[in-house]
Structures are given as C-alpha cells and as structure tokens.
Design a protein around this motif. Structure first.
Motif, PDB file in Angstrom:
ATOM      1  N   ARG A 194       0.821  -1.223   0.000  1.00 18.62           N
ATOM      2  CA  ARG A 194       0.000   0.000   0.000  1.00 18.62           C
ATOM      3  C   ARG A 194       0.852   1.269   0.000  1.00 18.62           C
ATOM      4  NH1 ARG A 194      -4.154   2.843   1.913  1.00 18.62           N
ATOM      5  NH2 ARG A 194      -5.779   1.333   1.681  1.00 18.62           N
ATOM      6  N   ASN A 195       1.819   1.332   0.899  1.00 15.64           N
ATOM      7  CA  ASN A 195       2.744   2.466   0.903  1.00 15.64           C
ATOM      8  C   ASN A 195       3.964   2.045   0.084  1.00 15.64           C
ATOM      9  OD1 ASN A 195       4.740   4.308   1.408  1.00 15.64           O
ATOM     10  ND2 ASN A 195       4.173   4.643   3.538  1.00 15.64           N
ATOM     11  N   GLY A 196       3.983   2.476  -1.174  1.00  8.20           N
ATOM     12  CA  GLY A 196       4.990   1.991  -2.117  1.00  8.20           C
ATOM     13  C   GLY A 196       6.426   2.113  -1.637  1.00  8.20           C
ATOM     14  N   ALA A 197       6.693   3.127  -0.826  1.00  2.00           N
ATOM     15  CA  ALA A 197       8.070   3.346  -0.370  1.00  2.00           C
ATOM     16  C   ALA A 197       8.584   2.154   0.432  1.00  2.00           C
ATOM     17  CB  ALA A 197       8.136   4.612   0.463  1.00  2.00           C
ATOM     18  N   TYR A 198       7.694   1.473   1.134  1.00  2.00           N
ATOM     19  CA  TYR A 198       8.130   0.324   1.933  1.00  2.00           C
ATOM     20  C   TYR A 198       8.596  -0.834   1.056  1.00  2.00           C
ATOM     21  CZ  TYR A 198       6.320   2.533   6.142  1.00  2.00           C
ATOM     22  OH  TYR A 198       6.100   3.390   7.187  1.00  2.00           O
ATOM     23  N   LEU A 199       8.153  -0.849  -0.184  1.00  2.00           N
ATOM     24  CA  LEU A 199       8.636  -1.892  -1.087  1.00  2.00           C
ATOM     25  C   LEU A 199       9.925  -1.455  -1.777  1.00  2.00           C
ATOM     26  CD1 LEU A 199       8.175  -4.659  -2.398  1.00  2.00           C
ATOM     27  CD2 LEU A 199       6.919  -3.515  -4.214  1.00  2.00           C
ATOM     28  N   THR A 200       9.950  -0.211  -2.209  1.00  2.00           N
ATOM     29  CA  THR A 200      11.120   0.225  -2.992  1.00  2.00           C
ATOM     30  C   THR A 200      12.370   0.352  -2.118  1.00  2.00           C
ATOM     31  OG1 THR A 200      10.340   2.500  -2.748  1.00  2.00           O
ATOM     32  CG2 THR A 200       9.811   1.414  -4.803  1.00  2.00           C
ATOM     33  N   GLN A 201      12.194   0.776  -0.857  1.00  2.00           N
ATOM     34  CA  GLN A 201      13.394   0.996  -0.026  1.00  2.00           C
ATOM     35  C   GLN A 201      14.276  -0.247   0.108  1.00  2.00           C
ATOM     36  OE1 GLN A 201      11.741   2.904   3.415  1.00  2.00           O
ATOM     37  NE2 GLN A 201      11.574   4.821   2.286  1.00  2.00           N
ATOM     38  N   PRO A 202      13.745  -1.393   0.517  1.00  2.00           N
ATOM     39  CA  PRO A 202      14.652  -2.537   0.683  1.00  2.00           C
ATOM     40  C   PRO A 202      15.139  -3.126  -0.646  1.00  2.00           C
ATOM     41  CG  PRO A 202      12.393  -3.157   1.253  1.00  2.00           C
ATOM     42  CD  PRO A 202      12.375  -1.693   1.000  1.00  2.00           C
ATOM     43  N   LEU A 203      14.584  -2.662  -1.752  1.00  8.60           N
ATOM     44  CA  LEU A 203      14.977  -3.243  -3.055  1.00  8.60           C
ATOM     45  C   LEU A 203      15.864  -2.305  -3.874  1.00  8.60           C
ATOM     46  CD1 LEU A 203      11.601  -4.984  -4.002  1.00  8.60           C
ATOM     47  CD2 LEU A 203      13.703  -6.085  -3.253  1.00  8.60           C
TER      48      LEU A 203
END
Ligand SMILES: Cc1ncc(COP(=O)(O)O)c(C=O)c1O
Length: 474
Positions: free
Chosen positions: A311-320
C-alpha cells in the motif's frame, strides 16, 4: 546429434522462417490439444513407467514436434473437466498461446531500456490490480513467479517498515501472527528473512476453518510473553486447504490495535474480486498494508503469474534499491522494474493477464470464478445428501473437503488416501487430499471453468463406488 555440417547450415536450419513457421504450427496444434481436449484419462495409468520410457526414447528421436506431442499426450490433463486436484488452473487458451510470443520476444523487465513497451504494459496491469483491490495509485508492486515469492516480498517490506535498519544489520525481532491454515511459504519467508520460523505464532481456526478472530488476542499475548513487541498479522483470503476466507475487516481492526503490519495472502482468492456474487468475501482487503494475489490461480492464467502489492509503495522500494550502474540510474517516466521486485531477469508475465483483461474485460473472470465456486457448492450439496460421503465444511469458494461417513481413526486416514490414489490412477477423475483436525480427508479444487456440475457428481459417484468396493474387499 548433428544439426548441420557447418555453422551456417546449423543457423539456417534453426532460424530459417519456413522451418520456424512449420515447427510453430505443429507446436500450436499440440498446445490446442492440451488446452481443449476433454476426453481420455485425466492421468494415464502407470505414469512413472511412462515417463521413464519417454526419457529413454528421447535420445533417439530427432522429431522435435513428435517428442513434444508424446510429452503432452502422456501428461496430466488439466483441461479435462474431471480434473479437480490442486490450485493449478486449466488455462484460458489466449493466455497460454501468447506465452510462445512472450518467450520469442524475451523482453526482460529489470530495466526499461530492455523492455520499453513491456514495462508500460506491466505498469498498466499493476494499476488495474490496484484499482480492483481498492489500493491507491501510489501503492507499489510487481508480478512475481507465484504466491510464495509474493509472500516473501511482502514480508520483506513489512520487516523493513517495522525495523528500518533490518536490511542493513540483518537484525529484526518481529512476530508473525497467522492462522493455523496459512500457506507454508509464510514460515519459509520468515526463515529466509532472518525472522526465524520460531517467530511464527499460529492462531487456531474456527468451525469454518478461518482464523478465529476471538483467539487472535491470546496469540498476540503469547508472542509478547516471548519477548516480541513488533508484529505482522496475516489474513488468508482463500486458504490453501479449504479455500476459506478470513474476516479481513475484523483482522484489520486487530492489526490497528496492535500496530501490526497487516498482510493479506489472497494468492488463491483475489480473483473473486471480479465476481459480483463472491467479492464480498474480500471485504476489508483494501485496508491491508500488503496483498499477495496470483492470477495463475482463480484468474486461470498459465504458470507463472503471481503478484504483490504494498500500500505504501516506499516500503517496497526501499529494501529493493540496489547499486547496479550497468542497469539502473536513468531518470525516466517509467521505472526500472528490477527496483521493485526481487528478480533481476523479470519475465514479461504481464502480457497474458493484461491481454485477457483488455480483450475480454473483467466480466470474463466474473463468469469463470463464479462458475467454479458454484460447482464446488454442487459438491457440497451432493455430499450433504450422500449416504457414503459427508462434507467437512461449506465451501467459501472453489475448494471443498469431504470425507467418508462412518470412518474414524488412523484406519480412516489410510482409506481416504487409498481412495484418492485409486481414483487418480484410474484416470476417470483427479482429486487431492489434506489433513483437517488431525484426520485425512478428500479435497476437490475446481480450477477448470469447463468443469460442469455433472462432472462433479460423476467424480463423487465414482468415489462412492471405490469406497464401497474397498469396504466389501476388506
Ligand atoms: C494461500 C496461498 N498462498 C500462497 C501460495 C503459494 O503460491 P504459489 O504456488 O503460486 O507460489 C498458495 C499456493 O497454493 C496458496 O494457496
């Protein structure tokens, strides 16, 4: 085996348009047979021996199409209307046929420059899923090879959201609170992410085989007593054993209370979002922090087509975020999808789902998903009235478990297993089995939109016959 005497001859034989076209047509015929044939056995008898024979003969067989035809004819037939074993679909023909084009183009979506059109289509597809599941446009996600990868990806985002230094330090102490029916990929993801399998706390199920919301609080308390203060709560939207849907609204409220990350594993059931009649089962999904969904299950895509949304896209992009100057670094309108997914070589799996959605519209899945659920209901009705079989639960979707009436104890486990084996080996029908409340039961998963109510009744009648004959022989 030599293809040509010279390099030039070899290239000509493999790439010459007329030869490629001829092979393509032959393979298209074989694919058509796999997609549309309804007759013959679901699985040929003595398949182990058959496989050995095919492998042995292959060394001597220069006829490529002939070899593929042999493999297809001997394989388990998912297009057979009496196939009803696991959550693997009889694919929608257009989606399966376009796969050869996907392979032929071989676009890799890690970076936009390797997939200029494919990236745009992939993003359009993800936008459609966001809308379907009630997520904002700013959510982020990607297609993945399946639900197991999706759960891993979502839990990576959850881990780093709850413990922002976890990717760097490798340290995170987070409990996963899950229903006892959760897919094994959750515990596996906990192990891979360094959270550990011991951090998984299981909530008992209620009578409908759903996570018992009344007992979730006890499980949080147990996790706290074990020293955990951060939590991920996982709900099932279509559980693997029984296709049961958790109360996602209630679980969402529990997640808020404990400030837990709320993940919904809708690998099996997300397709119900298209069904006017059954979409209510997904109520509350849009409140989840992350969602797993598998178009290769109730959207009848061929393997592989899984997906994950955060839902909060940043939580996916940060670790990747990775440093790979040979790939990433451009500032374009389109993202490099390698930065939002675990894979580097990312297959153009979006095309098949996108194509079907664009060509036929979501109404197609309304019809197909509703139908397979209705057919599971027929199985429930049949078993409710049978003198030999009885339902174990009322189906929430297209998975239904049943068992023999008057059969108990360990003996009953062996009987149920033997009945499934005898049915499957006969080729007449194909079902699976599982263990519920400690006892083996039979399991029907309707994954073929061409399976009719009459097919289901025929399978169940055959199960009754097998059970009766085994009883007489015993
Ligand atoms: C609820 C659920 N989650 C995850 C998975 C794993 O999905 P996949 O087989 O696509 O990796 C399954 C598979 O059956 C499932 O039922």
């Amino acid at each position: 085996m030599k293809i040509g005497h010279t390099n030039e001859e070899t290239l000509k034989k493999l790439w010459e348009p007329a030869a490629v076209r001829k092979l393509g047509r032959q393979l298209a015929d074989i694919a058509t047979a796999a997609l549309t044939s309804k007759g013959g056995p679901v699985r040929k008898p003595h398949s182990e021996k058959l496989a050995a024979k095919i492998i042995q003969r292959a060394t001597k067989k220069p006829d490529l199409a002939g070899l593929v035809r042999e493999v297809q004819k001997a394989s388990l037939s998912l297009s057979h209307p009496r196939y009803g074993a696991q959550q693997v679909a009889a694919p929608i023909p257009a989606a399966a046929l376009v796969e050869s084009v996907v392979a032929a183009m071989n676009q890799s979506l890690a970076v936009w420059e390797m997939s200029p059109i494919a990236t745009a289509i992939d993003r359009d597809l993800m936008m459609r899923f966001k809308k379907l599941l009630g997520y904002p446009r700013t959510a982020e996600g990607s297609l993945v090879p399946g639900g197991a990868f999706a759960n891993l990806t979502a839990l990576l985002a959850a881990r780093d959201a709850l413990e922002p230094r976890a990717s760097k330090s490798g340290n995170a102490r987070i409990a996963l609170v899950v229903g006892a029916q959760a897919h094994y990929s959750v515990a596996r993801a906990a192990a891979i992410l360094g959270l550990g399998r011991d951090s998984v706390f299981k909530v008992p199920l209620n009578q409908e085989f759903c996570t018992d919301v009344e007992r979730v609080h006890d499980v949080f308390a147990a996790a706290r007593r074990s020293g955990f203060h951060k939590f991920i709560l996982i709900g099932s939207a279509g559980s693997t054993p029984t296709g049961s849907f958790d109360d996602l609204v209630a679980l969402g409220q529990v997640a808020t209370k404990y400030r837990a990350w709320f993940h919904v594993d809708a690998a099996h059931g997300a397709g119900l979002a298209f069904s006017h009649r059954f979409r209510k089962r997904l109520r509350g999904i849009s409140r989840a922090d992350s969602i797993t969904f598998d178009p290769h299950k109730m959207m009848f895509m061929p393997l592989s087509a899984g997906g994950v949304l955060v839902r909060n896209g940043a939580y996916l992009t940060q670790p990747l975020q990775e440093q790979a100057p040979y790939l990433f670094g451009s500032k374009r309108e389109w993202p490099d999808i390698g930065q939002v997914t675990i894979a580097c070589s990312q297959r153009f799996d979006a095309l098949k789902t996108w194509l079907v959605w664009r060509a036929y519209g979501g109404q197609l899945w309304d019809t197909l998903t509703t139908h397979v659920c209705d057919v599971a209901e027929v199985a429930f009705q049949y078993c409710s009235q049978s003198e030999i079989l009885e339902p174990v639960h009322e189906p929430h979707s297209n998975i239904f478990c049943f068992r023999l009436r008057r059969s108990h104890g360990r003996e009953s486990d062996l009987r149920h297993w033997a009945i499934k084996e005898e049915l499957n080996e006969s080729g007449f029908g194909y079902i699976s089995s599982t263990v519920l409340n400690g006892r083996r039961v039979l399991r029907l998963v309707v994954m073929n939109p061409r399976t009719a109510a009459s097919d289901i009744r025929a399978i169940l009648r055959r199960v009754e016959q097998i059970a009766t004959a085994r009883q007489i022989r015993a």
